[in-house]
Scaffold this motif. Structure first.
Motif, PDB file in Angstrom:
ATOM      1  N   ARG A  38      -4.659  -3.771   9.820  1.00 35.97           N
ATOM      2  CA  ARG A  38      -5.746  -4.761  10.752  1.00 35.97           C
ATOM      3  C   ARG A  38      -6.043  -5.573   9.830  1.00 35.97           C
ATOM      4  NH1 ARG A  38      -9.821  -1.091  13.685  1.00 35.97           N
ATOM      5  NH2 ARG A  38      -7.996  -0.747  14.739  1.00 35.97           N
ATOM      6  N   ASP A  39      -5.911  -6.991  10.171  1.00 32.74           N
ATOM      7  CA  ASP A  39      -6.131  -8.194   9.781  1.00 32.74           C
ATOM      8  C   ASP A  39      -5.653  -8.128   8.317  1.00 32.74           C
ATOM      9  OD1 ASP A  39      -7.692  -9.142  11.991  1.00 32.74           O
ATOM     10  OD2 ASP A  39      -9.437  -8.141  11.193  1.00 32.74           O
ATOM     11  N   GLY A  40      -4.420  -7.746   8.311  1.00 32.81           N
ATOM     12  CA  GLY A  40      -3.838  -7.967   6.776  1.00 32.81           C
ATOM     13  C   GLY A  40      -4.296  -6.970   5.749  1.00 32.81           C
ATOM     14  N   GLU A  41      -4.802  -5.798   6.369  1.00 31.26           N
ATOM     15  CA  GLU A  41      -5.472  -4.747   5.443  1.00 31.26           C
ATOM     16  C   GLU A  41      -5.202  -3.434   6.058  1.00 31.26           C
ATOM     17  OE1 GLU A  41      -6.756  -5.457   2.204  1.00 31.26           O
ATOM     18  OE2 GLU A  41      -6.865  -7.589   2.582  1.00 31.26           O
ATOM     19  N   CYS A  42      -5.040  -2.450   5.004  1.00 30.47           N
ATOM     20  CA  CYS A  42      -4.770  -1.080   5.498  1.00 30.47           C
ATOM     21  C   CYS A  42      -6.128  -0.369   5.931  1.00 30.47           C
ATOM     22  CB  CYS A  42      -4.253  -0.280   4.478  1.00 30.47           C
ATOM     23  SG  CYS A  42      -3.948   1.525   5.082  1.00 30.47           S
ATOM     24  N   GLY A  86       0.726  -1.028   0.083  1.00 26.25           N
ATOM     25  CA  GLY A  86       0.056   0.147   0.055  1.00 26.25           C
ATOM     26  C   GLY A  86       0.924   1.254  -0.108  1.00 26.25           C
ATOM     27  N   HIS A  87       2.097   1.043   0.759  1.00 24.46           N
ATOM     28  CA  HIS A  87       2.922   2.420   0.754  1.00 24.46           C
ATOM     29  C   HIS A  87       3.461   2.453  -0.817  1.00 24.46           C
ATOM     30  CE1 HIS A  87       3.366   3.580   4.843  1.00 24.46           C
ATOM     31  NE2 HIS A  87       3.258   2.454   5.174  1.00 24.46           N
ATOM     32  N   THR A  88       3.600   3.579  -1.353  1.00 20.99           N
ATOM     33  CA  THR A  88       4.222   3.808  -2.743  1.00 20.99           C
ATOM     34  C   THR A  88       5.496   4.261  -2.648  1.00 20.99           C
ATOM     35  OG1 THR A  88       3.467   6.233  -2.391  1.00 20.99           O
ATOM     36  CG2 THR A  88       1.645   4.738  -3.274  1.00 20.99           C
ATOM     37  N   VAL A 121       1.549  -0.602  12.813  1.00 24.25           N
ATOM     38  CA  VAL A 121       1.588   0.708  12.224  1.00 24.25           C
ATOM     39  C   VAL A 121       2.863   0.976  11.258  1.00 24.25           C
ATOM     40  CG1 VAL A 121       1.579   3.138  12.841  1.00 24.25           C
ATOM     41  CG2 VAL A 121       0.262   1.295  14.235  1.00 24.25           C
ATOM     42  N   SER A 122       2.809   1.432  10.257  1.00 24.47           N
ATOM     43  CA  SER A 122       4.110   1.830   9.402  1.00 24.47           C
ATOM     44  C   SER A 122       4.062   2.945   9.046  1.00 24.47           C
ATOM     45  CB  SER A 122       4.092   0.715   8.387  1.00 24.47           C
ATOM     46  OG  SER A 122       2.858   1.108   7.524  1.00 24.47           O
ATOM     47  N   ALA A 123       5.401   3.692   8.917  1.00 21.34           N
ATOM     48  CA  ALA A 123       5.547   5.131   8.422  1.00 21.34           C
ATOM     49  C   ALA A 123       6.576   5.277   7.350  1.00 21.34           C
ATOM     50  CB  ALA A 123       6.005   6.044   9.503  1.00 21.34           C
ATOM     51  N   GLY A 124       6.565   6.034   6.214  1.00 18.24           N
ATOM     52  CA  GLY A 124       7.090   6.120   5.257  1.00 18.24           C
ATOM     53  C   GLY A 124       7.444   7.186   4.457  1.00 18.24           C
ATOM     54  N   GLU A 125       8.103   7.089   3.417  1.00 16.82           N
ATOM     55  CA  GLU A 125       8.343   8.262   2.419  1.00 16.82           C
ATOM     56  C   GLU A 125       7.402   8.825   1.813  1.00 16.82           C
ATOM     57  OE1 GLU A 125      11.200  11.001   0.565  1.00 16.82           O
ATOM     58  OE2 GLU A 125      11.467   9.753   2.433  1.00 16.82           O
ATOM     59  N   ASP A 126       6.118   8.109   1.621  1.00 14.09           N
ATOM     60  CA  ASP A 126       4.668   8.773   0.878  1.00 14.09           C
ATOM     61  C   ASP A 126       4.238   9.712   1.853  1.00 14.09           C
ATOM     62  OD1 ASP A 126       4.139   6.802   2.629  1.00 14.09           O
ATOM     63  OD2 ASP A 126       3.315   5.391   1.219  1.00 14.09           O
ATOM     64  N   ARG A 127       4.936  10.131   2.742  1.00 15.22           N
ATOM     65  CA  ARG A 127       4.176  11.240   3.625  1.00 15.22           C
ATOM     66  C   ARG A 127       3.029  10.643   4.663  1.00 15.22           C
ATOM     67  NH1 ARG A 127       1.233  15.623   1.156  1.00 15.22           N
ATOM     68  NH2 ARG A 127       0.737  14.029  -0.428  1.00 15.22           N
TER      69      ARG A 127
END
Length: 793
Positions: free
Chosen positions: A252-256, A223-225, A240-246
């Motif tokens: 939850r349960d394998g889905e964003c 899902g992250h770009t 919870v994840s954080a990245g370069e795509d702002r």
């Protein structure tokens, strides 16, 4: 309920690279502004700084929490960064500058930290290692990764996980790598324990993966770009994840289940609180807390302001980093001639951004590279396991794969260009061309502030040059990539009437090598001393109390002398230099380089007490022995990496010993040094060593402009110039400095009426070497000094 903004924490002035939230009322943060902050909750939707720590002299990139102990009832903050050390600060201490403990051992940037259940600290670094610390001493050294270690986890007191830029994750039992997890297609940036399953990882390949400890992939989250930098686990097991795509994403349960868009390009770090709130740190220097609980949401005005800020920061989909393709012309722009040679123009060719340079000789645009994902200062790129602000693809020839040109805005463009040319075995005659490419394609970004760089061998920082006026810049556009010194255009010695038209010669201001990261040098020296002291077989080699006192005095003086805000409260004497010779005589070869580096600095400053007869000769005798000079001169074997560094520091020490304040006396020590140098094969020297050797010859030539020098030293000096000129086919800077040294010698023979003791065959060799240098390097400055020398001969 969805997550909404709860609190905005403002105090950092640069990127927040790490956060930790061990309780509902405590947040720890680390930033590139060199600080770490402990934040305490003051209301349901606000936090305030409780402690602001000067956590380092450079970027602080990692933070962790050490639970309370009787000595630190509120616990400790553990921080690491570009200083290459791990510092531990007690949160209840009134001392905000001095850590309780400093863990020394890494040789590069410390980029990740974690604390185990019983207080064991694990650190990861760009030096490709992770280190486990128990009771503030090194317990395990985890070696096995091929590139930087970007994330670490302490599962127990003896079991650990490490993630690396080499695309792998390793499971360790004590110091042994038991298992390697493969699957990510790019650098692995973050790790988090997942209860009842195993662990999760995130990567620059934009994926989040959940693994069993046995190595099976349970599922992947997409899902992250762009790059995914950080992971955390909520109390209910959600990721919870954080990245370069702002964005921060909740899984939850394998889905964003939710995307929290931020008004900043890079969301570097994310952490979760026991109450389920989420904490993020970003490239805009702001820490934000998000909550599912309505009673902890920010007020409506703050929520609206945050939404508006996010909306204003939205970027057009066609923008690639800092290059907006939609604003670039197509190839039709190349029909317009360039205004001057070397002008660079960027054009659009389909989805590719090309860089073309105007060639005045052929009156045409020449393609010099393709700009691929040149992301700029708001976003980082990973190359060979390290972060850069820009990574350009440069096409060198048709049919060959493009070469990577990594650039940071915090480094001198000449250094970036030289590194690129050397790594790819390209001629340094292209140096100016590559520099122009860098400067054109990083327009609007300030280049040249390299105060954050640390030499991995010496611990020294590069020189940050003083700001020059436009008039200075016009007359001296060149910045020496080794010392930061300008091209030789300063005040000259008085010239005889017939040489008033000379452009370069004479030049009478010597070059010094004074740049250093003194605290890092001191820490490395004390680390080596402690290592020797802790082993029964080597404890007699450690520094004696009186030596420690002298070394401490030397470092105190150097810190004060290098500071622009204070004058030294102490002085240096020859006793300090002699202490160094005693230490060098005992210490193993692999541990001498910080001692040599200290000597380099000491010799650049005036020594209060005059040297006793033979002191200088004795000092340099020890220095040459410390570098195992006989293996260079007699055995003619290629140098080891350790020896390369030692010889480079030796040469820079000699150059610093030939500054304006240096008394030559009878010149015996100079003769001794030149005799030793003349025994080495110039072909065995590296480029940086040749530049340092050329600086020695140049500095001595400056002394010769001011008065007579001993005949023996003058003859050896001229012989060394001849040797170095004949070997100069790979570095224009070394060639230039050597040519200026020769020009100064020739000028002195005329202005001071000193006979030039040179044989006709030697003069012929010098003329041939000069012609070869002029042909090899098309630099205008070399052509100018060549013409000056011809006029003087």
């Amino acid at each position: 309920m969805p997550y909404k903004l709860s609190a905005t924490l403002l105090s950092h002035t640069s990127d927040v690279r790490a956060v930790a939230s061990p309780s509902d009322n405590l947040i720890l943060s680390a930033s590139r502004d060199s600080s770490a902050i402990s934040w305490s909750r003051v209301s349901s939707s606000s936090f305030a700084p409780a402690s602001i720590l000067r956590a380092g002299s450079k970027f602080v990139n990692a933070v962790a929490y050490l639970p309370p102990t009787p000595r630190a009832p509120r616990g400790c903050m553990v921080v690491g960064g570009q200083d290459m050390v791990v510092n531990i600060f007690a949160l209840d201490s009134s001392n905000k500058d001095d850590p309780e403990y400093t863990l020394v051992g890494h040789s590069d940037n410390v980029c990740t930290l974690n604390v185990g259940p019983e207080g064991t600290i694990i650190s990861g670094s760009w030096d490709k290692t992770a280190k486990v610390w128990k009771n503030f001493t090194l317990q395990y050294d985890l070696r096995g990764h091929g590139q930087s270690v970007w994330s670490v986890l302490a599962i127990s007191e003896t079991e650990f996980l490490t993630a690396s830029a080499d695309k792998t994750i390793k499971f360790w039992d004590q110091h042994k790598a038991i298992r390697t997890y493969e699957g990510h297609r790019d650098a692995v940036r973050g790790l988090a324990l997942v209860p009842d399953i195993g662990f999760a990882s995130c990567s620059n390949d934009s994926e989040v993966r959940v693994w069993t400890m046995e190595g099976d992939t349970v599922y992947s989250l997409t899902g992250h770009t762009s790059f995914v930098y950080s992971l955390s686990v909520l109390p209910n097991g959600d990721l919870v994840s954080a990245g370069e795509d702002r964005s921060v994403r909740v899984w939850r349960d394998g889905e964003c289940s939710q995307v929290l868009v931020h008004p900043a390009i890079s969301v570097w770090t994310v952490s979760t609180m026991p109450n389920g709130d989420i904490v993020s740190g970003c490239s805009d220097g702001v820490i934000r807390v998000f909550s599912e609980s309505e009673e902890r949401w920010a007020n409506s005005a703050d929520l609206k302001a945050f939404e508006d800020q996010v909306s204003r920061q939205s970027l057009p989909s066609q923008q690639v980093g800092d290059v907006k393709k939609s604003n670039l012309p197509g190839h039709e722009a190349l029909a317009v001639p360039g205004r001057k040679a070397g002008e660079v123009k960027m054009v659009r060719n389909g989805d590719v951004v090309e860089a073309h340079q105007w060639d005045s000789s052929s009156s045409s645009w020449q393609k010099i590279g393709e700009v691929v994902d040149a992301v700029g200062s708001s976003r980082k790129q990973l190359y060979n396991g390290k972060e850069y602000d820009y990574v350009f693809d440069v096409d060198i020839q048709e049919g060959a794969p493009p070469l990577k040109l990594p650039v940071n805005v915090s480094e001198n463009p000449y250094l970036a260009a030289q590194r690129f040319l050397e790594q790819n075995d390209l001629s340094l005659s292209y140096l100016d061309q590559v520099v122009k490419f860098i400067e054109q394609n990083t327009a609007g970004i300030k280049l040249g502030d390299d105060s954050n760089y640390t030499d991995p061998y010496t611990g020294t920082t590069r020189y940050q040059p003083p700001v020059r006026s436009h008039a200075d810049a016009a007359s001296s556009p060149y910045m020496d990539p080794y010392t930061g010194a300008n091209r030789y255009t300063a005040s000259r010695a008085s010239a005889p009437p017939e040489s008033r038209t000379l452009k370069i010669i004479p030049y009478s201001k010597p070059l010094s090598f004074k740049q250093a990261n003194i605290p890092a040098m001191q820490a490395k020296m004390y680390q080596f001393d402690e290592a020797l002291r802790s082993e029964m077989s080597t404890e007699t080699l450690a520094m004696h109390p009186e030596e420690l006192k002298m070394i401490e005095e030397a470092f105190t003086y150097l810190v004060q002398a290098s500071s622009q805000s204070s004058s030294p409260s102490t002085t240096l004497s020859w006793a300090h230099a002699e202490t160094i010779t005693q230490i060098l005589d005992r210490w193993p070869m692999s541990q001498r380089f910080p001692v040599l580096d200290l000597c380099r600095l000491i010799m650049a400053y005036p020594l209060n007490a005059p040297a006793t007869p033979g002191s200088r000769e004795k000092l340099f005798d020890y220095l040459f022995k410390a570098c195992d000079w006989t293996s260079v001169t007699l055995e003619r074997k290629p140098m080891t990496k350790t020896q390369e560094t030692s010889v480079l520091l030796l040469f820079r020490t000699i150059a610093n010993s030939l500054l304006e304040e240096t008394p030559l006396h009878n010149g015996q020590w100079v003769t001794q040094v030149f005799k030793a140098l003349s025994q080495a094969s110039q072909l065995l020297l590296t480029r940086t060593q040749k530049v340092a050797l050329a600086s020695i010859l140049f500095n001595f030539s400056c002394i010769g402009l001011k008065g007579s020098v001993p005949a023996d030293a003058r003859a050896l000096h001229l012989s060394l110039i001849s040797q170095l000129l004949r070997s100069q086919n790979d570095d224009p800077e070394a060639a230039y400095r050597t040519c200026v040294a020769l020009g100064n010698v020739l000028y002195a023979t005329k202005s001071l009426k000193v006979p030039l003791d040179i044989q006709s065959s030697q003069l012929t060799d010098i003329k041939n070497a000069l012609g070869a240098i002029k042909s090899a390097f098309p630099d205008q400055r070399i052509a100018d000094v060549y013409m000056d020398i011809v006029a003087l001969v």
